[in-house]
Design a protein around this motif. Structure first.
Motif, mmCIF file in Angstrom:
data_model
loop_
_atom_site.group_PDB
_atom_site.id
_atom_site.type_symbol
_atom_site.label_atom_id
_atom_site.label_comp_id
_atom_site.label_asym_id
_atom_site.label_seq_id
_atom_site.Cartn_x
_atom_site.Cartn_y
_atom_site.Cartn_z
ATOM 1 N N SER A 9 0.845 -1.195 0.000
ATOM 2 C CA SER A 9 0.000 0.000 0.000
ATOM 3 C C SER A 9 0.881 1.246 0.000
ATOM 4 O O SER A 9 2.027 1.213 0.465
ATOM 5 N N PRO A 10 0.356 2.354 -0.506
ATOM 6 C CA PRO A 10 1.119 3.606 -0.507
ATOM 7 C C PRO A 10 1.552 4.028 0.889
ATOM 8 O O PRO A 10 2.560 4.704 1.046
ATOM 9 N N SER A 11 0.805 3.608 1.922
ATOM 10 C CA SER A 11 1.162 4.016 3.280
ATOM 11 C C SER A 11 2.516 3.470 3.706
ATOM 12 O O SER A 11 3.234 4.116 4.474
ATOM 13 N N ARG A 12 2.893 2.316 3.211
ATOM 14 C CA ARG A 12 4.230 1.781 3.532
ATOM 15 C C ARG A 12 5.319 2.674 2.962
ATOM 16 O O ARG A 12 6.334 2.921 3.592
ATOM 17 N N PHE A 13 5.108 3.151 1.753
ATOM 18 C CA PHE A 13 6.079 4.044 1.129
ATOM 19 C C PHE A 13 6.096 5.386 1.850
ATOM 20 O O PHE A 13 7.147 5.998 2.021
ATOM 21 N N ALA A 14 4.923 5.850 2.263
ATOM 22 C CA ALA A 14 4.826 7.133 2.958
ATOM 23 C C ALA A 14 5.564 7.093 4.289
ATOM 24 O O ALA A 14 6.281 8.039 4.629
ATOM 25 N N VAL A 15 5.404 6.007 5.045
ATOM 26 C CA VAL A 15 6.091 5.894 6.337
ATOM 27 C C VAL A 15 7.598 5.981 6.133
ATOM 28 O O VAL A 15 8.299 6.715 6.840
ATOM 29 N N LEU A 16 8.109 5.261 5.159
ATOM 30 C CA LEU A 16 9.550 5.289 4.895
ATOM 31 C C LEU A 16 9.999 6.637 4.345
ATOM 32 O O LEU A 16 11.030 7.178 4.751
ATOM 33 N N GLY A 17 9.223 7.177 3.424
ATOM 34 C CA GLY A 17 9.589 8.462 2.827
ATOM 35 C C GLY A 17 9.596 9.584 3.848
ATOM 36 O O GLY A 17 10.592 10.307 3.989
ATOM 37 N N TYR A 18 8.493 9.726 4.565
ATOM 38 C CA TYR A 18 8.410 10.799 5.558
ATOM 39 C C TYR A 18 9.344 10.541 6.733
ATOM 40 O O TYR A 18 9.869 11.489 7.324
ATOM 41 N N GLY A 19 9.568 9.277 7.058
ATOM 42 C CA GLY A 19 10.552 8.958 8.097
ATOM 43 C C GLY A 19 11.949 9.421 7.718
ATOM 44 O O GLY A 19 12.746 9.804 8.577
ATOM 45 N N GLY A 20 12.232 9.425 6.429
ATOM 46 C CA GLY A 20 13.524 9.903 5.949
ATOM 47 C C GLY A 20 13.738 11.389 6.160
ATOM 48 O O GLY A 20 14.864 11.889 6.042
ATOM 49 N N LEU A 21 12.666 12.109 6.485
ATOM 50 C CA LEU A 21 12.795 13.539 6.788
ATOM 51 C C LEU A 21 13.286 13.791 8.210
ATOM 52 O O LEU A 21 13.753 14.890 8.514
#
Length: 152
Positions: A9-21
């Motif tokens: 799901s896109p939420s998995r990518f979002a967690v990793l992406g935003y976590g990278g901030l």
């Protein structure tokens, strides 16, 4: 419709992406409020930014390999672009921190422009997320560059 499908799901990518901030934000706060180690924090920020810019450049390498139906010329452009962010990141680590931050900010902005060339081939959630990530990372880099430059 795009040609990328995933079982995640896109939420998995979002967690990793935003976590990278988190390192961008955390290091920027340290630069602003703990001046005693500002040189260390700012060097860490530029180095982290260079790593992340290299990482997102590599996404285009993956897109060139994985996206079905991409024209050969478009695939070649994606492959050529995929190595440029790593070069920008590397050079940014060799410059004074304010210039390195500015170079990384430009690299992130140009990379977002390159991402937009794939708008028809990527999931609809990808570009908005990349836009948000680019804005926050760039603001952190610019704010930190300014703080170092004026020795805030």
């Amino acid at each position: 419709m795009n040609s990328v499908s995933t079982k995640f799901s896109p939420s998995r990518f979002a967690v990793l992406g935003y976590g990278g901030l988190l390192p961008f934000i955390g290091l920027t706060l340290l630069i602003l409020f703990y001046a005693e180690f500002r040189a260390l924090w700012s060097t860490m920020l530029v180095n982290y930014g260079a790593v992340i810019l290299s990482f997102i450049g590599a996404l285009h390498w993956g897109f060139a390999m994985a996206l079905q139906g991409m024209l050969a010329e478009h695939r070649r452009e994606r492959l050529m672009w995929s190595v440029i962010p790593a070069l920008i990141g590397w050079v940014s680590t060799l410059l004074a921190v304010p210039l390195g931050c500015l170079m990384l900010t430009c690299g992130f902005a140009v990379h977002l422009w390159q991402d937009q060339k794939l708008v028809q081939e990527l999931p609809g959630w990808y570009l908005p997320m990349r836009g948000h990530l680019t804005v926050v990372a760039s603001l952190c880099l610019l704010l930190s560059a300014f703080a170092v430059l004026i020795d805030f």
